[in-house]
Enzyme design. Structure first.
Site, PDB file in Angstrom:
ATOM      1  N   GLY A  24      45.444  30.378  37.340  1.00  0.00           N
ATOM      2  CA  GLY A  24      46.529  31.105  36.684  1.00  0.00           C
ATOM      3  C   GLY A  24      46.065  31.963  35.514  1.00  0.00           C
ATOM      4  O   GLY A  24      46.876  32.663  34.913  1.00  0.00           O
ATOM      5  N   SER A  25      44.765  31.935  35.191  1.00  0.00           N
ATOM      6  CA  SER A  25      44.314  32.638  33.988  1.00  0.00           C
ATOM      7  C   SER A  25      44.136  34.139  34.225  1.00  0.00           C
ATOM      8  O   SER A  25      43.780  34.572  35.313  1.00  0.00           O
ATOM      9  CB  SER A  25      42.988  32.038  33.512  1.00  0.00           C
ATOM     10  OG  SER A  25      42.057  32.042  34.565  1.00  0.00           O
ATOM     11  N   ASP A  26      44.408  34.891  33.163  1.00  0.00           N
ATOM     12  CA  ASP A  26      44.229  36.344  33.237  1.00  0.00           C
ATOM     13  C   ASP A  26      43.755  36.855  31.888  1.00  0.00           C
ATOM     14  O   ASP A  26      43.477  36.064  30.975  1.00  0.00           O
ATOM     15  CB  ASP A  26      45.531  37.019  33.705  1.00  0.00           C
ATOM     16  CG  ASP A  26      46.702  36.803  32.744  1.00  0.00           C
ATOM     17  OD1 ASP A  26      46.532  37.072  31.545  1.00  0.00           O
ATOM     18  OD2 ASP A  26      47.779  36.374  33.196  1.00  0.00           O
ATOM     19  N   TYR A  34      50.708  25.847  34.153  1.00  0.00           N
ATOM     20  CA  TYR A  34      51.919  26.225  34.887  1.00  0.00           C
ATOM     21  C   TYR A  34      53.011  25.180  34.647  1.00  0.00           C
ATOM     22  O   TYR A  34      52.799  23.990  34.875  1.00  0.00           O
ATOM     23  CB  TYR A  34      51.624  26.353  36.383  1.00  0.00           C
ATOM     24  CG  TYR A  34      51.076  27.707  36.785  1.00  0.00           C
ATOM     25  CD1 TYR A  34      50.786  28.691  35.844  1.00  0.00           C
ATOM     26  CD2 TYR A  34      50.865  28.008  38.132  1.00  0.00           C
ATOM     27  CE1 TYR A  34      50.309  29.935  36.226  1.00  0.00           C
ATOM     28  CE2 TYR A  34      50.383  29.249  38.528  1.00  0.00           C
ATOM     29  CZ  TYR A  34      50.106  30.212  37.568  1.00  0.00           C
ATOM     30  OH  TYR A  34      49.642  31.439  37.946  1.00  0.00           O
ATOM     31  N   LYS A 221      44.228  40.009  45.434  1.00  0.00           N
ATOM     32  CA  LYS A 221      44.384  40.576  44.083  1.00  0.00           C
ATOM     33  C   LYS A 221      43.375  39.916  43.165  1.00  0.00           C
ATOM     34  O   LYS A 221      43.110  38.723  43.273  1.00  0.00           O
ATOM     35  CB  LYS A 221      45.806  40.351  43.582  1.00  0.00           C
ATOM     36  CG  LYS A 221      46.130  41.128  42.316  1.00  0.00           C
ATOM     37  CD  LYS A 221      47.637  41.231  42.096  1.00  0.00           C
ATOM     38  CE  LYS A 221      48.190  40.021  41.384  1.00  0.00           C
ATOM     39  NZ  LYS A 221      49.650  40.093  41.221  1.00  0.00           N
ATOM     40  N   LYS A 223      41.997  39.571  39.015  1.00  0.00           N
ATOM     41  CA  LYS A 223      42.321  39.776  37.604  1.00  0.00           C
ATOM     42  C   LYS A 223      41.233  40.605  36.942  1.00  0.00           C
ATOM     43  O   LYS A 223      40.039  40.372  37.182  1.00  0.00           O
ATOM     44  CB  LYS A 223      42.410  38.429  36.886  1.00  0.00           C
ATOM     45  CG  LYS A 223      43.584  37.600  37.318  1.00  0.00           C
ATOM     46  CD  LYS A 223      44.883  38.200  36.841  1.00  0.00           C
ATOM     47  CE  LYS A 223      46.067  37.391  37.292  1.00  0.00           C
ATOM     48  NZ  LYS A 223      47.335  38.070  37.046  1.00  0.00           N
ATOM     49  N   ASP A 251      44.898  43.424  38.521  1.00  0.00           N
ATOM     50  CA  ASP A 251      45.969  43.033  37.607  1.00  0.00           C
ATOM     51  C   ASP A 251      45.402  42.828  36.198  1.00  0.00           C
ATOM     52  O   ASP A 251      44.545  41.967  35.981  1.00  0.00           O
ATOM     53  CB  ASP A 251      46.583  41.716  38.125  1.00  0.00           C
ATOM     54  CG  ASP A 251      47.839  41.313  37.365  1.00  0.00           C
ATOM     55  OD1 ASP A 251      48.197  42.006  36.401  1.00  0.00           O
ATOM     56  OD2 ASP A 251      48.457  40.306  37.757  1.00  0.00           O
ATOM     57  N   GLU A 306      56.691  41.730  36.434  1.00  0.00           N
ATOM     58  CA  GLU A 306      56.801  40.293  36.166  1.00  0.00           C
ATOM     59  C   GLU A 306      57.274  39.983  34.745  1.00  0.00           C
ATOM     60  O   GLU A 306      57.805  38.911  34.496  1.00  0.00           O
ATOM     61  CB  GLU A 306      55.488  39.569  36.472  1.00  0.00           C
ATOM     62  CG  GLU A 306      54.350  39.904  35.539  1.00  0.00           C
ATOM     63  CD  GLU A 306      53.029  39.270  35.996  1.00  0.00           C
ATOM     64  OE1 GLU A 306      52.588  39.600  37.102  1.00  0.00           O
ATOM     65  OE2 GLU A 306      52.454  38.483  35.234  1.00  0.00           O
ATOM     66  N   GLY A 364      53.076  34.595  40.839  1.00  0.00           N
ATOM     67  CA  GLY A 364      52.034  33.770  40.239  1.00  0.00           C
ATOM     68  C   GLY A 364      52.624  32.791  39.246  1.00  0.00           C
ATOM     69  O   GLY A 364      52.794  33.120  38.078  1.00  0.00           O
TER      70      GLY A 364
HETATM   71  C1  LIG Z   1      49.755  33.663  33.769  1.00  0.00           C
HETATM   72  C2  LIG Z   1      50.057  33.952  35.186  1.00  0.00           C
HETATM   73  O1  LIG Z   1      49.231  33.161  36.031  1.00  0.00           O
HETATM   74  C3  LIG Z   1      49.830  35.424  35.540  1.00  0.00           C
HETATM   75  O2  LIG Z   1      48.483  35.712  35.418  1.00  0.00           O
HETATM   76  C4  LIG Z   1      50.309  35.695  36.951  1.00  0.00           C
HETATM   77  O3  LIG Z   1      51.669  35.463  37.025  1.00  0.00           O
HETATM   78  C5  LIG Z   1      49.934  37.084  37.412  1.00  0.00           C
HETATM   79  O4  LIG Z   1      50.207  38.091  36.541  1.00  0.00           O
HETATM   80  C6  LIG Z   1      50.309  37.435  38.819  1.00  0.00           C
HETATM   81  O5  LIG Z   1      50.532  38.599  39.070  1.00  0.00           O
HETATM   82  O6  LIG Z   1      50.358  36.519  39.629  1.00  0.00           O
HETATM   83 MG   LIG Z   2      50.549  39.972  37.519  1.00  0.00          MG
END
Ligand SMILES: C[C@H](O)[C@@H](O)[C@@H](O)[C@H](O)C(=O)O
Ligand SMILES: [Mg+2]
Length: 449
Positions: A24-26, A34, A221, A223, A251, A306, A364
């Site tokens: 889940g990291s970006d 989560y 996709k 990050k 993303d 989102e 996500g």
């Molecule tokens: C913090 C989250 O995992 C986001 O990184 C996630 O929702 C993401 O932007 C996505 O497009 O899935």
């Molecule tokens: Mg996203």
């Protein structure tokens, strides 16, 4: 029609320690756990009917959303569910227009996330008592009833109730085939985000990517946004694995300023991403328009949604042609009600551009796949009828839901169980409740807290 008086509202702070594995990291959310504010409405209905609603959060802060849900509770308690869904627009308006709470919203931020969870908790029993999955409830609903669930305030300059009805009437043609020959037979196409979270080391990325390829995924996709050299290396790695034919998206989760976004993505253009997602602040409509314009000659579209607060932001993004791919989110917007308005606006605006603003929802998070799958089914069958859309998929935490999503050949298969797929397993909720669930007790003790 649904019945039962709401006798109790409880809301749980449920967290999963996903940050431990970097899932889940970006570039902006480096350690997400989560989580969900999970709402349970109990009723006095003789069938013991309950309504389950969920809104997605990242760990700390879930307690704030829980507080906001409790602040909204007086609007739901002692109400008959039949009266709520019988005047869903009125109920939506009541929740989002509370004369005091709206000052800390309105229709944005924590109170809107809370409203989404409460609204979903009302949609779920409606579908359940009708014996249908939510997508089917929506698909079978007559246009007039469906639009009566939408609050058109602030969008009548681009979409009126009559126009929305007309869109729905026109899409009756071919509906049966879209259900039977498309959705029930093949499902709704998806892309995967699970392989390339920013916190994943290269070895994990490689392993997950090769597993995804074996599982028939064709769209991926990745990050980006924290470090350009890392982005180049990771994109190269993925591109080498998936080859030129499969699709790549990027993303950045709002990491860049406008000029920086254009410069950075231009340097990644050799990897031919279909889109760059959230290049800059989601509030910056004109900034996104500038990025879209600059990247169009490179064949790269902008995707966003989102963290777009409400239908008004989407209205402006569409009017400014600031996006190419529109990403609704079932919990960021005011549940099904507000998502319907955005789906219909995207349809209305379709004629303005050759590419038609494909809706490619955001998923996500925990529970988002379970919820949004209903909206995409409805969108395809009753609104867009468009084949060139796809929905995100993340392979995390489905096992905690009573009716988890079903993916076949990289497509979402239409849920069959009655309801909105929002119900979590009791034991999962118990174990992951923060801070007193067994999972957190152990973790917090290990961390010396
Ligand atoms: C913090 C989250 O995992 C986001 O990184 C996630 O929702 C993401 O932007 C996505 O497009 O899935
Ligand atoms: Mg996203």
């Amino acid at each position: 029609m649904v019945h039962g008086r709401v006798s109790r509202l409880s809301v749980h702070d449920v967290r999963f320690p996903t940050s431990l594995g970097g899932h889940g990291s970006d570039a902006m959310h480096t350690d997400p756990d989560y989580s969900a504010a999970y709402v349970v409405l109990e009723t006095d209905a003789e069938d013991g009917l309950k309504g389950y609603g969920i809104t997605f959060t990242l760990g700390r802060g879930t307690e704030v959303v829980v507080c906001a849900v409790n602040a909204l509770a007086p609007h739901v308690l002692n109400k008959d569910l039949g009266d709520i869904v019988g005047d869903f627009r009125g109920f939506y308006r009541q929740l989002t227009s509370d004369g005091q709470l709206r000052w800390i919203g309105a229709e944005k931020g924590v109170v809107h996330l809370a409203a989404a969870a409460v609204l979903s908790a009302a949609w779920a029993p409606w579908a359940k008592q009708e014996g249908k999955p939510l997508w089917k409830l929506l698909v079978d609903m007559d246009p007039q009833t469906l639009v009566s669930c939408i609050d058109f305030r602030y969008i009548t300059d681009v979409l009126t109730e009559e126009e929305a009805c007309e869109i729905l009437r026109q899409s009756q043609v071919g509906k049966k085939e879209r259900v039977e020959e498309q959705m029930l037979a093949h499902g709704y196409p998806a892309y995967t985000m699970s392989c390339a979270w920013l916190g994943h080391p290269d070895a994990t990325l490689k392993q997950l990517c090769s597993e995804a390829l074996k599982d028939s995924w064709t769209r991926f996709k990745v990050k980006v946004g924290a470090n350009l050299q890392d982005d180049i290396r990771r994109c190269q790695l993925i591109k080498n694995m998936i080859g030129p034919e499969k699709t790549l998206m990027m993303d950045a989760n709002q990491r860049w300023d406008v000029p920086e976004a254009v410069e950075w993505v231009t340097k990644l253009a050799e990897f031919k991403p279909l889109w760059t997602e959230e290049p800059t602040s989601p509030d910056d409509i004109l900034g996104h328009a500038a990025v879209s314009k600059a990247l169009a000659p490179l064949g790269i579209g902008v995707a966003i949604g989102e963290q777009c607060h409400n239908r008004v932001i989407f209205k402006q993004l569409l009017e400014a042609k600031a996006l190419k791919f529109l990403q609704i989110d079932s919990c960021r917007l005011g549940s099904v009600n507000e998502n319907l308005s955005v789906l219909l606006m995207a349809k209305k605006f379709e004629i303005r551009v050759p590419w038609g603003f494909p809706v490619c929802p955001h998923l996500g998070g925990v529970g988002l796949c379970e919820l949004v799958q209903h909206l995409i089914m409805f969108d395809f069958i009753s609104v867009s009828a468009s084949q060139d859309r796809m929905c995100e998929y993340v392979d995390h935490l489905h096992e905690h839901f009573k009716h988890p999503v079903l993916i076949r050949e990289a497509s979402y298969m239409p849920p069959k169980d009655a309801g909105y797929s929002t119900e979590m397993k009791e034991d999962s909720v118990k174990r992951h409740r923060y801070p007193d669930g067994e999972v957190w007790k152990k973790l917090l003790t290990a961390q010396g807290n």
